[in-house]
Write a protein that holds these residues in place. Structure first.
Motif, short mmCIF file in Angstrom:
data_model
loop_
_atom_site.label_atom_id
_atom_site.label_comp_id
_atom_site.label_asym_id
_atom_site.label_seq_id
_atom_site.Cartn_x
_atom_site.Cartn_y
_atom_site.Cartn_z
N GLY A 4 92.22 -8.79 75.65
CA GLY A 4 90.85 -9.52 76.33
C GLY A 4 89.78 -9.24 75.17
N ILE A 5 90.00 -8.47 74.12
CA ILE A 5 89.56 -7.97 73.16
C ILE A 5 89.54 -8.39 71.75
CG2 ILE A 5 88.55 -6.43 72.29
CD1 ILE A 5 90.18 -4.74 74.31
N VAL A 6 88.01 -8.85 71.41
CA VAL A 6 87.86 -9.80 69.79
C VAL A 6 87.20 -8.55 69.58
CG1 VAL A 6 88.25 -11.50 71.05
CG2 VAL A 6 86.26 -10.69 70.37
N SER A 7 87.82 -8.98 67.45
CA SER A 7 86.54 -8.03 66.65
C SER A 7 85.24 -7.96 66.78
CB SER A 7 86.48 -8.26 65.42
OG SER A 7 88.24 -7.99 64.56
N GLY A 8 84.42 -6.45 66.83
CA GLY A 8 83.05 -6.95 67.47
C GLY A 8 82.65 -5.97 68.17
N ASP A 9 83.74 -6.39 69.80
CA ASP A 9 83.65 -6.32 70.50
C ASP A 9 83.61 -4.24 70.68
OD1 ASP A 9 83.44 -8.63 71.52
OD2 ASP A 9 85.43 -8.33 72.55
N ASN A 10 82.55 -4.24 72.54
CA ASN A 10 82.67 -2.13 72.57
C ASN A 10 83.30 -2.28 73.49
OD1 ASN A 10 79.99 -2.05 70.46
ND2 ASN A 10 78.92 -2.48 72.26
N VAL A 11 84.28 -1.43 73.03
CA VAL A 11 85.54 -0.80 73.87
C VAL A 11 84.99 1.00 74.04
CG1 VAL A 11 86.83 -2.63 73.16
CG2 VAL A 11 87.10 -0.74 71.90
N ILE A 12 85.85 0.24 75.47
CA ILE A 12 85.82 2.45 75.98
C ILE A 12 87.43 2.86 76.18
CG2 ILE A 12 85.56 3.84 77.97
CD1 ILE A 12 82.92 2.03 77.35
N ILE A 13 87.94 3.97 75.56
CA ILE A 13 88.94 4.36 74.65
C ILE A 13 88.71 5.53 75.83
CG2 ILE A 13 90.41 5.37 73.63
CD1 ILE A 13 88.76 3.71 71.75
N GLU A 14 89.91 5.44 76.93
CA GLU A 14 89.99 6.51 78.14
C GLU A 14 90.73 7.37 78.07
OE1 GLU A 14 87.99 5.18 81.38
OE2 GLU A 14 89.46 3.33 80.78
N ASN A 15 90.97 8.42 78.62
CA ASN A 15 92.57 9.08 79.05
C ASN A 15 91.19 10.40 80.29
OD1 ASN A 15 91.62 11.81 77.80
ND2 ASN A 15 93.72 11.59 76.13
N ASN A 16 92.64 11.06 80.47
CA ASN A 16 92.19 12.15 81.95
C ASN A 16 91.22 13.72 80.94
OD1 ASN A 16 94.25 12.85 79.79
ND2 ASN A 16 94.94 14.63 81.56
N ARG A 17 91.31 13.02 80.06
CA ARG A 17 89.80 14.22 79.69
C ARG A 17 88.44 13.55 79.38
NH1 ARG A 17 94.50 15.59 77.37
NH2 ARG A 17 94.95 14.15 76.09
N GLY A 18 88.04 12.15 78.91
CA GLY A 18 86.98 11.45 78.65
C GLY A 18 87.53 10.45 78.51
N LYS A 54 97.11 13.94 66.69
CA LYS A 54 97.62 13.05 66.13
C LYS A 54 98.80 11.99 66.86
CE LYS A 54 95.63 13.72 62.22
NZ LYS A 54 94.46 13.45 62.20
N ALA A 55 99.44 12.65 68.11
CA ALA A 55 99.79 11.63 69.18
C ALA A 55 99.66 12.57 70.49
CB ALA A 55 101.40 11.51 69.30
N PHE A 56 98.57 10.97 70.94
CA PHE A 56 98.69 11.33 72.37
C PHE A 56 98.06 10.36 73.01
CE2 PHE A 56 94.61 11.83 69.28
CZ PHE A 56 94.16 11.24 70.36
N LEU A 57 97.80 9.54 74.52
CA LEU A 57 98.01 9.17 75.48
C LEU A 57 96.31 8.66 75.65
CD1 LEU A 57 100.66 9.86 77.56
CD2 LEU A 57 100.63 8.13 75.51
N VAL A 58 95.94 7.29 75.30
CA VAL A 58 95.07 6.03 76.36
C VAL A 58 95.12 5.03 76.73
CG1 VAL A 58 93.39 8.14 74.54
CG2 VAL A 58 94.00 5.79 73.75
N ASP A 59 94.31 5.22 76.94
CA ASP A 59 94.14 3.75 77.51
C ASP A 59 92.33 2.72 76.82
OD1 ASP A 59 94.72 0.96 78.45
OD2 ASP A 59 94.96 1.43 80.54
N ILE A 60 92.92 1.46 77.26
CA ILE A 60 91.74 0.48 76.01
C ILE A 60 90.32 0.11 77.09
CG2 ILE A 60 93.61 -0.57 74.42
CD1 ILE A 60 90.74 -0.09 72.67
N ARG A 61 90.17 -0.75 77.08
CA ARG A 61 89.12 -1.55 78.11
C ARG A 61 88.05 -2.29 77.19
NH1 ARG A 61 85.24 0.42 81.67
NH2 ARG A 61 85.66 3.06 81.91
N LYS A 62 87.66 -3.12 77.68
CA LYS A 62 86.21 -4.13 76.78
C LYS A 62 85.00 -3.16 77.77
CE LYS A 62 84.39 -8.35 76.40
NZ LYS A 62 84.36 -9.49 75.72
N GLU A 63 83.99 -3.04 77.51
CA GLU A 63 83.03 -1.81 77.98
C GLU A 63 83.23 -3.40 78.46
OE1 GLU A 63 79.08 -0.09 76.83
OE2 GLU A 63 79.47 -1.67 75.81
N GLU A 64 82.37 -3.03 80.09
CA GLU A 64 81.52 -4.06 81.12
C GLU A 64 79.98 -3.97 80.67
OE1 GLU A 64 82.26 -2.85 84.98
OE2 GLU A 64 84.73 -2.72 84.42
N VAL A 65 79.30 -5.56 80.44
CA VAL A 65 78.23 -5.34 79.72
C VAL A 65 76.72 -5.84 81.65
CG1 VAL A 65 76.45 -7.25 79.23
CG2 VAL A 65 78.89 -6.36 77.97
#
Length: 825
Positions: A739-753, A814-825
Motif C-alpha cells: 500500500g505504498i506509493v511514490s513520495g510516501d515516507n516509509v519505515i524500513i526495519e529489522n531486528n537491528r533498527g 549487500k544482502a540482508f533481510l528487512v521489512d518495509i511499511r508505510k509510516e503511520e501519520v
C-alpha cells in the motif's frame, strides 16, 4: 585492476557485475563506448536495472548474494561445451596439478572441517609431489647464514605431480568439473532468480571469449566483495578468466572499480590491519618470534616473492634508519605486531564495546554512518575515553553523542577535532584503479587552521618523539628511533622526501634506486614500499613534474616494432610494478611467444628478440642481458607454482568457490544443507534476522551526486538540490502489496533498527522467483546521517549485520533481510 581503464577498449565482451560503472565510475564508460564502437558487447549483471543496465547489450537481474551460483553454472556451461581455452588452461594454470587423494567435498563442506573452531585443516588440500611431504606454497624459505647477509636459499624443491592430459581424477581440472556438476542451468537460475534463457544467453556470450584471439573483461565493485564470501566471489571471477584465457590479455583481466580516487593507494600503503606496505603480512608476535622466524614463515619456495627478504629488510631500514642493523635484526623487535587476535573493523568495535580499546583516531573515517550495524558502533563509542577526528566537518562519528538514540549526559568521551585539508588543498601521489600512480598538485591553500594529513601526522609524530625522549616509556626506542626526517628546515612536512623514502635508495650514498630489482637483504638499501620503487627515481630533480609519477606524455607510440595504439601510454605517470600496465602479460602469448591475438599484441617473439607494447611480466632477458627464448612459460611469476591457481589452498573457506546463502537469506541453500559459509566470522553481538520476520532482501549502493557517508556532499547545497533526500527503491509489485506509493515516507526495519526513507516506486527492481517462491528486493543509498548543514536522513547501515567474510572480515553490506511499511501519520 589487473589491467587498466583505457585497456577496456581492447575487449570483445565486457561484463559489469556487482557495480554500476555508468553512474559510479563514469570515466569507464568512455572506454566501454570505445570498445562497443569496435563491435564489443556490454553485459550488466545486477539486482537493479541501473543506468549501466539501461545501455547494456544484455542485462541479467540477479538476487544479491547468489553470484557464486551464477559463476558455478557458468563453469559447468564452459566445461560441458568445451569452451575453455585449452592451451592456456594446460600451460598457464594449475589444471594439471594432482591433489592429495584424501581431498573430498561433501554436502557443502570440504575435507578437514572442524565445527567447533569453524576452521579447516588444509592437510588434504595439498598437491601431490614426488617426495614424502606435500607441496607447500608457504614457509618453505630457509635461512642458511647469519641474519642480514644476502646468502638466502631455499631447500631442495619438491616436484609437484601433474597430468598434462587433464584426465587423472585427482587433477585440479577433473576435481573442478566434478565440483560444479551440481550447478546446472536450472539450479543456477532458481538460486539467483535470473531467467534461464537470459542466463544462458549471457553465459554463451561471455564464454565466447575463450576462443583464442578473443578477450573478455570483468568489471566489479563492492557488490561483489561486501558479502560473507566476498573473497570467494573475487576468486570466482578470476577462475572464470583463467578458464577462458583472459588473464594477462589486452582487453581481459579482473578489474576492480575502486570507489575512492586513492583507495588503491591506501591498500598499497597498508591501511589495513593484516598487511604492511606492498602487501606483506603484518608480523604476528604469536607466530613470528624474530626476523628469521618472520622470513622463514612468510617467504615461499618459488616465485618472485622469494625476494621478500630484500623487500622486508629494506622497509625496516627505512623505518629505523641507522638504528636498524644486522646485530639487532634490523630493529624488527621495534616494529608493531599483531597479537593473534582479530583487529578488523568489526572486531575493533567489539573490543571498544567491551572497554578494551580506550582511544580512537579517525582520519577521514565516519563509522557512525559507514560501519555495519552502526547503531551498535555508535553505542560502542560511548565506552571510549577519548576520540580524535581528523576531518573537514563535524561528522556523525565526531558527534556520535548527538545520535537520536544516545543520551549525551551519559557520554564521558573527550573528543578532539582537527580540521583537515580537502584533496584539492594538498599535493601527493594518487593511485587509481589501474595502479597508475599519478601526482596531484595542490590547487589552493586550505582554509583557516586546516592542515593536510601529512602535516598533522608529522606534528603528532615529532611531539611523540620529543615526549618519549624526555619521559621514556614502554619500549621508547620504537618511537624515538623511528625515522622521521621528512621535513624542511622549519619542521614542516616535505612531500618530496616522503616520495624519496617510498621509492627507495642506497643507504651509503642516499642515491635513488631505479626500481625494486636493486633492493638488497643486507641492509644496504632502504625502501618504504617496494612495488612503488621506480615512481620517484630521478636523482637530478626533487620536483614531481620531473619524476615518473608526474610524467604527462599523452602519446601512445609504437614500441620495438609492434603496432601501437594499445592504450598503454607508458609515458603517462607510473604504474606499479615497474610501470607495467597489464600484469601477468606473458600469458598474452602462447608458449612460442606468439600473441593469442596478433591484431592486439602486447608481446611477440621474433626468433631473436621480444617485441613489446608493455613492460614484460616475465624474464625476457638473461643475466647477461641477452633475450631469453621461449618457452619461458612462467606467466604468473608471483606465485610459487608459476601458474595461476584454479584451486586455491590458501582460502579459509575452501579451494573452490562454493555457493552459500548470505548470513540472512529469504531461502534455503539449494546446493547443500550448509546454509552459510562454514568459516564465516560471526561476532556474539551479531543478531540473525529470519525470513519469517523479515522477508525482504535489502542492498545498499552509491549515487553519482553523493560521496560515501555524505560529509563531502551533503554540506554542498547544489548537490543536495539535485539529490535531496534519503530514499528507497522498491518494485511496483511490492509497493502494491504494502500500500505504498511514490513520495510516501516509509519505515524500513529489522531486528537491528528502523530508519525512515522516501519511497521511490520503480520498475528498476522486479520480484525474483527463487526456488519456486517470490522474493522481493529493495535498495537504498548509504550517504545519509544526522549531521550536515544541507540534508540529513536515515542511516542505511543501521540495518546491516556485523558479520564478516571468512578471509578478509569485510562486512556483509549487500544482502540482508528487512521489512518495509508505510509510516503511520
Amino acid at each position: 585492476m589487473t589491467n587498466h581503464w583505457i585497456d577496456i577498449r581492447n575487449s570483445d565482451v565486457i561484463m559489469a557485475i556487482g557495480g554500476n560503472n555508468a553512474e559510479n565510475h563514469p570515466i569507464s564508460m568512455k572506454w566501454v563506448t570505445e570498445a562497443r564502437k569496435n563491435g564489443a558487447k556490454y553485459i550488466v549483471v545486477d539486482p537493479r536495472f541501473t543506468r549501466s543496465a539501461a545501455v547494456a547489450d544484455l542485462y541479467g537481474p540477479i538476487r544479491s548474494g547468489s553470484d557464486i551460483a551464477f559463476f558455478g553454472g557458468l563453469y559447468k556451461y564452459i566445461f560441458d561445451n568445451k569452451l575453455y581455452h585449452e592451451a592456456y588452461v594446460k600451460n598457464y594454470t594449475t589444471a594439471s596439478w594432482l591433489v592429495n587423494p584424501d581431498y573430498d567435498f561433501e554436502d557443502g563442506l570440504f575435507s578437514g572441517y572442524d565445527e567447533a573452531s569453524r576452521k579447516y585443516s588444509k592437510d588434504t588440500w595439498q598437491y601431490q609431489t614426488d617426495g614424502e611431504t606435500p607441496w607447500d606454497t608457504e614457509g618453505a624459505f630457509a635461512w642458511v647464514n647469519a641474519p642480514g647477509t644476502p646468502a638466502f636459499t631455499t631447500p631442495v624443491a619438491k616436484t609437484p605431480m601433474k597430468d598434462m592430459t587433464l584426465s587423472d581424477p585427482n587433477c585440479v581440472f577433473q576435481l573442478m568439473m566434478k565440483h560444479y556438476e551440481r550447478y546446472t542451468p536450472e539450479v543456477a537460475s532458481a538460486v539467483s532468480g535470473m531467467p534461464l534463457e537470459r542466463m544462458l544467453e549471457i553465459w554463451d556470450l561471455f564464454a565466447s571469449t575463450g576462443q583464442p584471439g578473443k578477450a573478455g573483461t570483468i568489471l566489479y565493485a563492492m557488490g561483489m566483495t561486501q558479502h560473507t564470501y566476498g573473497s570467494q566471489n573475487v576468486r570466482a571471477m578470476a577462475v572464470t578468466q583463467l578458464l577462458l584465457g583472459n588473464m594477462g590479455m589486452p582487453g581481459g583481466g579482473v578489474n576492480a572499480l575502486r570507489g575512492e580516487s586513492n583507495v588503491q593507494g591506501s591498500t598499497d600503503m597498508a591501511m589495513l590491519f593484516h598487511i604492511i606496505p606492498a602487501y606483506m603480512a603484518t608480523p604476528n608476535a604469536t607466530v613470528h618470534e624474530n626476523l628469521r622466524g618472520y622470513l622463514e614463515k612468510e617467504t615461499p619456495s618459488g616465485g618472485y616473492w622469494t625476494n621478500k627478504p630484500k623487500f622486508f629488510i629494506s622497509l625496516l631500514k627505512e623505518m629505523y634508519g641507522d638504528y636498524a642493523t644486522e646485530a639487532n635484526d634490523y630493529a624488527y623487535a621495534m616494529m608493531p605486531k599483531l597479537n593473534g587476535k582479530n583487529h578488523s573493523h568489526i572486531a575493533m568495535f567489539e573490543a571498544m564495546n567491551e572497554g578494551v580499546i580506550k582511544g580512537l583516531f579517525l582520519w577521514g573515517q565516519n563509522p557512525a554512518v559507514g560501519g555495519p550495524n552502526c547503531s551498535m558502533e555508535r553505542k560502542a563509542m560511548e565506552q571510549l575515553d577519548w576520540m580524535v577526528s581528523v576531518d573537514l566537518w563535524e561528522t556523525e562519528t565526531a558527534a556520535f553523542w548527538k545520535a537520536p538514540t544516545i543520551d549525551p549526559a551519559t557520554v564521558n568521551t573527550e573528543i578532539f577535532m582537527l580540521p583537515a585539508a580537502c584533496h584539492y588543498e594538498k599535493q601527493g601521489s594518487v593511485a587509481n584503479s589501474g595502479r597508475w600512480i599519478q601526482w596531484r598538485w595542490k590547487a589552493v591553500d586550505p582554509p583557516g587552521e586546516a592542515k593536510d594529513d601529512a602535516e598533522i601526522c608529522t606534528e603528532i609524530t615529532l611531539a611523540l618523539k620529543a615526549l618519549y625522549e624526555a619521559e621514556g616509556g614502554a619500549v621508547p626506542e620504537a618511537i624515538t628511533k623511528l625515522t622521521w626526517d621528512y621535513v624542511d628546515e622549519n619542521d614542516h612536512v616535505d612531500i618530496s622526501k616522503i616520495a624519496r623514502a617510498v621509492n627507495g635508495y642506497t643507504v651509503a650514498d642516499g642515491k635513488l634506486l631505479s626500481n625494486f630489482t636493486k633492493l638488497a637483504a643486507d641492509g644496504s638499501t632502504a625502501c618504504g614500499n617496494w612495488i612503488y620503487s621506480g615512481y620517484w627515481n630521478n636523482e637530478d630533480s626533487m620536483e614531481a613534474v620531473d619524476q615518473p609519477t608526474g610524467a604527462r606524455d599523452d602519446t601512445d607510440p609504437t614500441r620495438k616494432g609492434l603496432e601501437g595504439g594499445m592504450g598503454s601510454y607508458l609515458g603517462w605517470s607510473f604504474a606499479w610494478p615497474v610501470n607495467r600496465r597489464i600484469i601477468y602479460n606473458r600469458a598474452s602469448c602462447d608458449l612460442d611467444g606468439k600473441p593469442w591475438n596478433p591484431d592486439k599484441p602486447l608481446f611477440e617473439w621474433t626468433g631473436t628478440e621480444w617485441l613489446s607494447n608493455d613492460v614484460p611480466d616475465f624474464g625476457n632477458k638473461a643475466a647477461d642481458g641477452t633475450e631469453t627464448k621461449p618457452p619461458n612459460a612462467t606467466a604468473f611469476i608471483m606465485l610459487p607454482e608459476g601458474e595461476a591457481r584454479l584451486y586455491a589452498q590458501g582460502m579459509a573457506d575452501g579451494p573452490f568457490p562454493e555457493h552459500y546463502e548470505p548470513f540472512e537469506s529469504p531461502t534455503d541453500n539449494a546446493l547443500s544443507s550448509q546454509q552459510n559459509d562454514p568459516a564465516v566470522v560471526i561476532w556474539e553481538s551479531a543478531s540473525l534476522g529470519t525470513k519469517e520476520n523479515w522477508p525482504i532482501v535489502m542492498t545498499t549502493y552509491r549515487l553519482t551526486e553523493h560521496w560515501q557517508t555524505g560529509q563531502m556532499t551533503r554540506n554542498l547545497p547544489w548537490l543536495v538540490e539535485i539529490m535531496p533526500k534519503m530514499f528507497v527503491e522498491l518494485s511496483i509489485e511490492l509497493a502494491d502489496d504494502k500500500g505504498i506509493v511514490s513520495g510516501d515516507n516509509v519505515i524500513i526495519e529489522n531486528n537491528r533498527g528502523a530508519i525512515k526513507a522516501y519511497a521511490m516506486v520503480t520498475n528498476r527492481f522486479k520480484p525474483f522467483q527463487i526456488n519456486g517462491e517470490t522474493v522481493h528486493q529493495i535498495g537504498t543509498p548509504w550517504h545519509w546521517g544526522y549531521t550536515g548543514s544541507c540534508s540529513i536522513g536515515g542511516i542505511a547501515n543501521d540495518l546491516t549485520p556485523n558479520v564478516g567474510d571468512a578471509n578478509t572480515m569485510i562486512p556483509e553490506y549487500k544482502a540482508f533481510l528487512v521489512d518495509i511499511r508505510k509510516e503511520e501519520v
